[in-house]
Design an enzyme around this catalytic site. Sequence first.
Site, PDB file in Angstrom:
ATOM      1  N   ASP A  62      13.200 -14.871 -23.875  1.00 41.90           N
ATOM      2  CA  ASP A  62      12.428 -14.485 -22.690  1.00 41.90           C
ATOM      3  C   ASP A  62      12.688 -13.015 -22.383  1.00 41.90           C
ATOM      4  O   ASP A  62      13.710 -12.659 -21.806  1.00 41.90           O
ATOM      5  CB  ASP A  62      12.820 -15.368 -21.501  1.00 41.90           C
ATOM      6  CG  ASP A  62      11.945 -15.113 -20.280  1.00 41.90           C
ATOM      7  OD1 ASP A  62      11.346 -14.022 -20.182  1.00 41.90           O
ATOM      8  OD2 ASP A  62      11.869 -16.008 -19.422  1.00 41.90           O
ATOM      9  N   CYS A  99      -5.950  -2.510   0.263  1.00 43.56           N
ATOM     10  CA  CYS A  99      -5.331  -2.376   1.573  1.00 43.56           C
ATOM     11  C   CYS A  99      -6.405  -2.498   2.644  1.00 43.56           C
ATOM     12  O   CYS A  99      -7.404  -1.791   2.613  1.00 43.56           O
ATOM     13  CB  CYS A  99      -4.622  -1.030   1.687  1.00 43.56           C
ATOM     14  SG  CYS A  99      -3.996  -0.728   3.348  1.00 43.56           S
ATOM     15  N   HIS A 128       5.193 -19.809 -15.634  1.00 42.67           N
ATOM     16  CA  HIS A 128       6.024 -18.917 -16.448  1.00 42.67           C
ATOM     17  C   HIS A 128       5.729 -19.129 -17.926  1.00 42.67           C
ATOM     18  O   HIS A 128       5.369 -20.220 -18.343  1.00 42.67           O
ATOM     19  CB  HIS A 128       7.515 -19.157 -16.171  1.00 42.67           C
ATOM     20  CG  HIS A 128       8.388 -18.036 -16.678  1.00 42.67           C
ATOM     21  ND1 HIS A 128       8.129 -16.704 -16.420  1.00 42.67           N
ATOM     22  CD2 HIS A 128       9.515 -18.037 -17.454  1.00 42.67           C
ATOM     23  CE1 HIS A 128       9.053 -15.944 -17.004  1.00 42.67           C
ATOM     24  NE2 HIS A 128       9.897 -16.730 -17.636  1.00 42.67           N
ATOM     25  N   CYS A 163      -6.399   1.100   4.926  1.00 43.32           N
ATOM     26  CA  CYS A 163      -6.936   2.387   4.450  1.00 43.32           C
ATOM     27  C   CYS A 163      -7.872   2.228   3.251  1.00 43.32           C
ATOM     28  O   CYS A 163      -8.376   3.207   2.728  1.00 43.32           O
ATOM     29  CB  CYS A 163      -5.795   3.323   4.082  1.00 43.32           C
ATOM     30  SG  CYS A 163      -4.960   2.861   2.558  1.00 43.32           S
ATOM     31  N   CYS A 181       0.850  -1.185   0.000  1.00 42.15           N
ATOM     32  CA  CYS A 181       0.000   0.000   0.000  1.00 42.15           C
ATOM     33  C   CYS A 181       0.891   1.243   0.000  1.00 42.15           C
ATOM     34  O   CYS A 181       1.779   1.370   0.841  1.00 42.15           O
ATOM     35  CB  CYS A 181      -0.903   0.014   1.228  1.00 42.15           C
ATOM     36  SG  CYS A 181      -1.817   1.566   1.347  1.00 42.15           S
ATOM     37  N   CYS A 222       4.939 -12.105 -16.729  1.00 45.80           N
ATOM     38  CA  CYS A 222       5.522 -12.785 -17.888  1.00 45.80           C
ATOM     39  C   CYS A 222       4.524 -12.975 -19.031  1.00 45.80           C
ATOM     40  O   CYS A 222       4.910 -12.927 -20.191  1.00 45.80           O
ATOM     41  CB  CYS A 222       6.144 -14.113 -17.476  1.00 45.80           C
ATOM     42  SG  CYS A 222       5.011 -15.226 -16.635  1.00 45.80           S
ATOM     43  N   CYS A 226       0.233   3.070   3.503  1.00 48.26           N
ATOM     44  CA  CYS A 226       0.521   2.400   4.789  1.00 48.26           C
ATOM     45  C   CYS A 226       1.769   1.525   4.734  1.00 48.26           C
ATOM     46  O   CYS A 226       2.198   1.030   5.767  1.00 48.26           O
ATOM     47  CB  CYS A 226      -0.647   1.513   5.199  1.00 48.26           C
ATOM     48  SG  CYS A 226      -2.242   2.279   5.009  1.00 48.26           S
TER      49      CYS A 226
HETATM   50 ZN   LIG Z   1      -3.243   1.420   3.100  1.00 48.30          ZN
END
Ligand SMILES: [Zn+2]
Length: 232
Positions: free
Chosen positions: A164, A96, A149, A99, A69, A122, A72
């Site tokens: 890749d 979050c 992957h 918050c 977050c 990926c 936070c």
């Molecule tokens: Zn937060």
Amino acid sequence: MNQISSYAETFRLYKGISEQYNDQVILDSVKQLVPDNVLKLTADEQSLEPLLHWFKNNFMKWMPKELQCPRCNRPMRVQLADDNSGTFRKTEIHMCDVCSSTQIFPRYDKILRIAETRIGRCSEWSILFGAIVNSLLIQTRIVHDYLDHCWNESLINKKWVHIDSTLDYPISFDHPYYYEQNWGKKYEYVLAFSANSIEDVTTHYTQQWLMVQKRRGKKDKVEEFKEIYYRA
Ligand SMILES: [Zn+2]
């Protein structure tokens, strides 16, 4: 990851991507994303290194599986949601608990949407990078290891070569055993996708073929995959 269905649910996605790789309008528009100097270097050096470098370091952003977050500094919770957009992939909602700030990460299956957002993991990276290489007239496909992957393969000198875009050069080019050697991958099926076909390419990526066969058990699923893919 032993159930056929867990493989099959990705087949429509990769078939759709492979079809987009044959769409000239899409290829023309992704080619325009590449700066002229990168195109020129790539052509002059006859190497994908400049393109790989630009894509990883200047163009795409990586989307972590877990976000912090921004207010936070705590890990956010992730939920998956169908957003009814008709895509084959679920949207990630990062939230979050403290918050309630929220970040939404839609997983697009349209190349041009990924090209706009320039962010992903990926799958987004290999879907878009594959399109860009196809736009340079180098035939390229998507490969998935079904161990979380995926990457690309390009047809170079009549051979499919491992590429890749999420890794640093030179590992990003023609290092097929890298995952097994460094990430301890224990493959069962590594599959490569084209618009009309699916190919078992596991032997390109393993030096432990006997172990792979043991994991597969008595009944190899490749023929079944082909049938499902054909109908997808
Ligand atoms: Zn937060």
